[in-house]
Write a protein that holds these residues in place. Sequence first.
Motif, PDB file in Angstrom:
ATOM      1  N   ASP A   3      10.793-136.113  -6.553  1.00  0.00           N
ATOM      2  CA  ASP A   3      11.275-134.867  -6.028  1.00  0.00           C
ATOM      3  C   ASP A   3      11.721-134.191  -7.741  1.00  0.00           C
ATOM      4  N   MET A   4      11.224-133.309  -8.007  1.00  0.00           N
ATOM      5  CA  MET A   4      11.107-132.614  -9.326  1.00  0.00           C
ATOM      6  C   MET A   4      12.409-131.745  -9.603  1.00  0.00           C
ATOM      7  N   THR A   5      13.303-131.654  -8.665  1.00  0.00           N
ATOM      8  CA  THR A   5      14.272-130.616  -8.597  1.00  0.00           C
ATOM      9  C   THR A   5      15.121-130.836  -9.828  1.00  0.00           C
ATOM     10  N   ALA A   6      15.758-131.972  -9.978  1.00  0.00           N
ATOM     11  CA  ALA A   6      16.628-132.068 -11.010  1.00  0.00           C
ATOM     12  C   ALA A   6      16.051-131.892 -12.558  1.00  0.00           C
ATOM     13  N   ILE A   7      14.982-132.293 -12.926  1.00  0.00           N
ATOM     14  CA  ILE A   7      13.968-131.996 -14.029  1.00  0.00           C
ATOM     15  C   ILE A   7      14.079-130.258 -14.186  1.00  0.00           C
ATOM     16  N   LEU A   8      13.312-129.706 -13.198  1.00  0.00           N
ATOM     17  CA  LEU A   8      13.254-128.240 -13.156  1.00  0.00           C
ATOM     18  C   LEU A   8      14.521-127.477 -13.447  1.00  0.00           C
ATOM     19  N   ASP A   9      15.598-128.030 -12.976  1.00  0.00           N
ATOM     20  CA  ASP A   9      17.001-127.394 -12.996  1.00  0.00           C
ATOM     21  C   ASP A   9      17.277-127.467 -14.408  1.00  0.00           C
ATOM     22  N   ILE A  10      16.888-128.656 -15.362  1.00  0.00           N
ATOM     23  CA  ILE A  10      17.406-128.865 -16.470  1.00  0.00           C
ATOM     24  C   ILE A  10      16.641-128.139 -17.579  1.00  0.00           C
ATOM     25  N   ARG A  11      15.243-127.842 -17.140  1.00  0.00           N
ATOM     26  CA  ARG A  11      14.434-127.039 -18.010  1.00  0.00           C
ATOM     27  C   ARG A  11      15.011-125.695 -17.885  1.00  0.00           C
ATOM     28  N   LYS A  12      15.234-125.441 -16.549  1.00  0.00           N
ATOM     29  CA  LYS A  12      15.580-123.813 -16.540  1.00  0.00           C
ATOM     30  C   LYS A  12      16.783-123.518 -17.517  1.00  0.00           C
ATOM     31  N   ARG A  13      17.791-124.546 -17.270  1.00  0.00           N
ATOM     32  CA  ARG A  13      19.163-124.171 -17.719  1.00  0.00           C
ATOM     33  C   ARG A  13      19.010-124.253 -19.219  1.00  0.00           C
ATOM     34  N   ARG A  14      18.172-125.257 -19.943  1.00  0.00           N
ATOM     35  CA  ARG A  14      18.420-125.637 -21.262  1.00  0.00           C
ATOM     36  C   ARG A  14      17.076-125.258 -22.244  1.00  0.00           C
ATOM     37  N   LYS A  15      16.004-124.841 -21.572  1.00  0.00           N
ATOM     38  CA  LYS A  15      14.880-124.745 -22.638  1.00  0.00           C
ATOM     39  C   LYS A  15      14.923-123.518 -23.288  1.00  0.00           C
ATOM     40  N   ASP A  16      15.644-122.642 -23.146  1.00  0.00           N
ATOM     41  CA  ASP A  16      15.868-121.457 -24.391  1.00  0.00           C
ATOM     42  C   ASP A  16      16.684-122.067 -25.437  1.00  0.00           C
TER      43      ASP A  16
END
Length: 432
Positions: free
Chosen positions: A235-248
Motif C-alpha cells: 500500500d503506497m499511501t504513506a509514501i505518496l503522502d510524504i512525496r506530496k507534502r515534501r517534494k517541493d
Amino acid sequence: MSEIKVPDLGESISEGTIYKWLVKEGDTVGQGDVLAELETDKVNLEISAEEEGILTSILRQAGENVAVGEAIGIIGSGTGAGSNSAPQAAEGSKPEAAPVSSGAAEIVSSAVAAAAPEGAGADAPVASPGARKLARERGIDLGEVSARDPIGRIAQADVNGHGAAGPVAAAPTPPAPQGKPEAVKPAAPAGKAPQPEDGKAVERKRMSRRRLTIASRLVEAQQTAAMLTTFNEVDMTAILDIRKRRKDAFKEKHEVGLGFMSFFTKAVIGALKAYPMLNAEIDGEDLVIKKYYDIGIAVAAKEGLVVPVVRDADRLSFPQIERRIGELATKARANTLSLPEIQGGTFTITNGGVFGSLLSTPILNTPQVGILGMHKIQLRPIALDEERMANRPMMYIALSYDHRIVDGSEAVSFLVKVKELLEDPEALLLEG
C-alpha cells in the motif's frame, strides 16, 4: 610511427568489437583525439590516439572482434592531406603516390605477418581470424577475395562482399530478347533484405555484443540457479503522502527530486540486514555473505538493459541516493558508464512499473542471489477491516531468489519486511 592498440578493458573482459571508426585513413590526428569506439560485453569505450600524426592504416574494420593489446591501426608521423604545407597539384596533372617510410613499412610488414596463419606460405592470403572463419563456413577461397585494406589484409566485410557479388553478378548482362519487356522489380529499401516471392519482407540485423551477452547471462542464470519468485503487494499511501507534502521543499533544498527509488533502496537495505543470505553469493562450495550494500539499479538503455551500482547505499541519505541514481541513469542512457560503475553489486532492484508492467518475474543478475521487481501503482479496492473498503494505491512487488542458498520462508519474510518498511516510513527511517 606507432600502433593503435586495444587498451586494457578491465577485469574479466579480454576482447571487444570495433563499433565504428571516427576517423579515416589519411586523417591528421592529435594526441588524445578519439579514433574509434569499442563495444564490450558491458560498456562502450573510446580508443584515443597516444601521439599526433597521420592515420596511415586501419588494420581492423568496424564489426570485427579484437583482443586486448591487438593493433587495430597505425599512426605515422607528418601532417595530413589537408595540411597547408602540402603542395597543390597542378590542374590536370596526375598526383604521385606518397612514399612510405621505412618505419611505416616495418610496422605494416609486422602487422601482415601477425595476421598470416601459422605455417602459411609466402603467397598465402592475409586475413583476419573472423574473415578466415567466415570464408570456411561459406566455402570461399580467400585467394579469390579482393581486399580493400591498403596492406592487403582481408576483413570480414571483404568476404561478405565477395559472397554477395559472386561470379554470376560480375558477368555482363545479356541483351533482353525482343518482345514484351518483363516487369522490373523495385529495389529493397536500404537496410532490408529483398522481398521474397510471397511478399513478406524481413530485416536481418546483427546483434550487438551487449545484447549477445545479456542473452547469454539470462540463459545462464536460469540454467545454473534454482530460481523461484515470491510476490506481495504494498500500500503506497504513506509514501505518496510524504512525496506530496515534501517534494517541493525537498527539491528546493537538495536540488533533486524525491522519487520512489530512495524509499525502495532503503527498504531493501533494512530487509538485507534482517535476512543477510539475500546479500550473499555462492563461490564453489562456499557462501560469501557480504557485509556491505552495493545496490544495483536496472536501467533500460538504447543498447539494452544495464545495471549501474550505487556503492555503500546504506551510508547514503535519501537525497544522496536520488542524486546518485539520477547520475548513473543519465550515464547509462548516454552510454558513458565506466566499468567500475557496473561491477560488483550485491543485490538488484528493477522497476518495470515505469513501462506499465503490473506483474512480472525478474531474472537474477548472477552471481547475486536476489532481485526485487517493482511494478505499476494502481488504485484497487482494499478491505481495511471486516466492514470498510477503500480505494488504495497498490503496487505488486516480486522477489526472485536462488533457492540453493535462500529458503522459501526466508525469501517470503524478506519480502514482507520490505512491505512493512515501505508502508511505515518512520520504521524505514529507523531501520533502513
